[in-house]
Scaffold this active site. Structure first.
Site, PDB file in Angstrom:
ATOM      1  N   LYS A  39     -78.549  -0.688 -46.784  1.00 59.15           N
ATOM      2  CA  LYS A  39     -77.221  -0.310 -46.300  1.00 59.15           C
ATOM      3  C   LYS A  39     -76.204  -1.406 -46.635  1.00 59.15           C
ATOM      4  O   LYS A  39     -76.576  -2.514 -47.033  1.00 59.15           O
ATOM      5  CB  LYS A  39     -77.258  -0.074 -44.793  1.00 59.15           C
ATOM      6  CG  LYS A  39     -77.599  -1.302 -43.972  1.00 59.15           C
ATOM      7  CD  LYS A  39     -77.662  -1.002 -42.486  1.00 59.15           C
ATOM      8  CE  LYS A  39     -78.015  -2.263 -41.688  1.00 59.15           C
ATOM      9  NZ  LYS A  39     -78.026  -2.015 -40.236  1.00 59.15           N
ATOM     10  N   TYR A 266     -52.473 -24.878 -46.170  1.00 59.53           N
ATOM     11  CA  TYR A 266     -51.558 -24.471 -45.111  1.00 59.53           C
ATOM     12  C   TYR A 266     -51.765 -25.279 -43.828  1.00 59.53           C
ATOM     13  O   TYR A 266     -52.891 -25.520 -43.410  1.00 59.53           O
ATOM     14  CB  TYR A 266     -51.748 -22.993 -44.781  1.00 59.53           C
ATOM     15  CG  TYR A 266     -51.374 -22.052 -45.896  1.00 59.53           C
ATOM     16  CD1 TYR A 266     -50.095 -22.053 -46.427  1.00 59.53           C
ATOM     17  CD2 TYR A 266     -52.303 -21.157 -46.406  1.00 59.53           C
ATOM     18  CE1 TYR A 266     -49.749 -21.184 -47.453  1.00 59.53           C
ATOM     19  CE2 TYR A 266     -51.967 -20.279 -47.422  1.00 59.53           C
ATOM     20  CZ  TYR A 266     -50.683 -20.297 -47.954  1.00 59.53           C
ATOM     21  OH  TYR A 266     -50.343 -19.428 -48.957  1.00 59.53           O
TER      22      TYR A 266
END
Length: 374
Positions: A39, A266
């Protein structure tokens, strides 16, 4: 110094030989049939390539979450048995039934929808899921008698084929899992008394399949283990005889010499403590690198273990390499096989406050996968 091929910013190398070997190893260890769980695009490794490798390693069935994932395997030419167990409300089972996809059934309503998808000569294969304490999907104990009786009737008239009874464990503790095993065994006995007695029963995933032999029941679902990662705190892949199948790496995109005190990325959460060299790594949270690991995520450059300096941005992060030589194009390994000197996916999980499952599964589609067989 290793380098990436020209023009490649980032890539995930997927060793299908490792997946095959891991499945083979776990099959021997558990002495059980293996349902290989592919999956979420094979936990980020590629659903089709992972399925093919697992089948080569001796898996007899494949497991996915939803029908779309199962259909994708069929369209890729994989005809091995595959079971899908999580369904949208009101989902049609017609296409899945026409392709021979087996369905996990968690309610009376789903049972009837599966029967409605049968044709005159094609019963629908179902795995009846029992609720045994995880409090997710699964047939509640109060509903089991009605569901089992109806499943037996539908099987008799050729609408359904009950392939398996199954459930899922919490892995909270051995005691909790053995309590769930007892609840499952009670459900199995009730089903048998009502005429539902399939050959297969599956309860254990990788964690319990290794640690609790009582839960193996002759068939286990192997997810994280087939990709070479450990489900345990304090036990590494190598401890379990597994080999990580994914290596995530990028190429240094820029090199900059900066003075002491220079802010990085940042917010200037990191400032250079001395005159130093910064390497720009072109992979970020858009690619699945967890922003929560800012300032802590480990990398290897030229065999040296270093860490992200400052914040991880959408497309990139920075590494302070000190005075070590580094050039544009040099390889930066985020994670891979720690026995070969790479940081582990577990290290990134620790830095981000999550689990290794998430680290590999979240690697995004912008990262090309390159298949190898080591």
């Amino acid at each position: 110094m290793s380098r990436l091929p020209a023009g490649v910013l980032r890539e995930a190398i997927v060793d299908v030989g490792a997946i095959e070997d891991n499945v083979r190893h776990l099959r021997r260890l558990t002495e059980s049939e293996i349902i290989a769980v592919v999956k979420a695009d094979g936990y980020g490794h590629g659903g089709v390539r992972s399925a093919v490798a697992a089948l080569k390693g001796g898996a007899t069935r494949l497991g996915v979450s939803d029908i779309a994932e199962a259909i994708a395997l069929r369209r890729a030419g994989i005809d091995a048995p595959v079971v899908a167990w999580l369904h949208a409300p009101g989902a049609s089972f017609a296409e899945a039934a026409s392709l021979g996809v087996e369905l996990g059934i968690s309610s009376f309503e789903q049972l009837m929808q599966a029967a409605a998808a049968a044709s005159a000569d094609r019963p629908v294969g179902v795995h009846l899921k029992l609720e045994t304490g995880l409090s997710r999907n699964g047939i509640a104990p109060s509903d089991q008698r009605v569901v089992f009786a109806e499943a037996a009737r539908l099987e008799r008239i050729g609408k359904l084929r009950v392939v398996a009874l199954f459930s899922h464990l919490s892995n909270a503790s051995a005691e909790d899992d053995l309590t769930a095993l007892r609840a499952f065994e009670e459900g199995v006995a009730l089903a048998a008394s009502l005429g539902v007695a399939p050959r297969l029963r599956h309860l254990a995933a990788t964690n319990a399949a290794i640690a609790l032999p009582e839960t193996r029941l002759g068939c286990v679902r192997i997810g994280i283990g087939m990709y070479g990662l450990s489900p345990y705190d304090g036990r590494s892949s190598a401890d379990l005889g597994l080999r990580p199948a994914m290596t995530l790496r990028a190429a240094v995109a820029a090199v900059r010499r900066v003075p002491a005190g220079q802010g990085v990325s940042y917010g200037y959460d990191y400032r250079a403590p001395r005159d130093t060299t910064l390497a720009l790594v072109p992979i970020g949270y858009a690619d699945g690198v967890p922003r929560q690991a800012s300032g802590a995520g480990p990398v290897a450059i030229g065999g040296r273990r270093l860490a992200v300096a400052g914040r991880i941005a959408m497309d990139q992060f920075v590494v302070d390499v000190g005075d070590a030589p580094v050039s544009v194009g040099d390889e930066v390994v985020l994670f891979g096989d720690p026995t070969l000197g790479a940081p582990a996916a577990d290290d990134w999980a620790a830095a981000a406050g999550t689990i290794n499952y998430e680290i590999v599964t979240r690697v995004g589609p912008r990262v090309p996968r390159r298949q190898v067989t080591a």
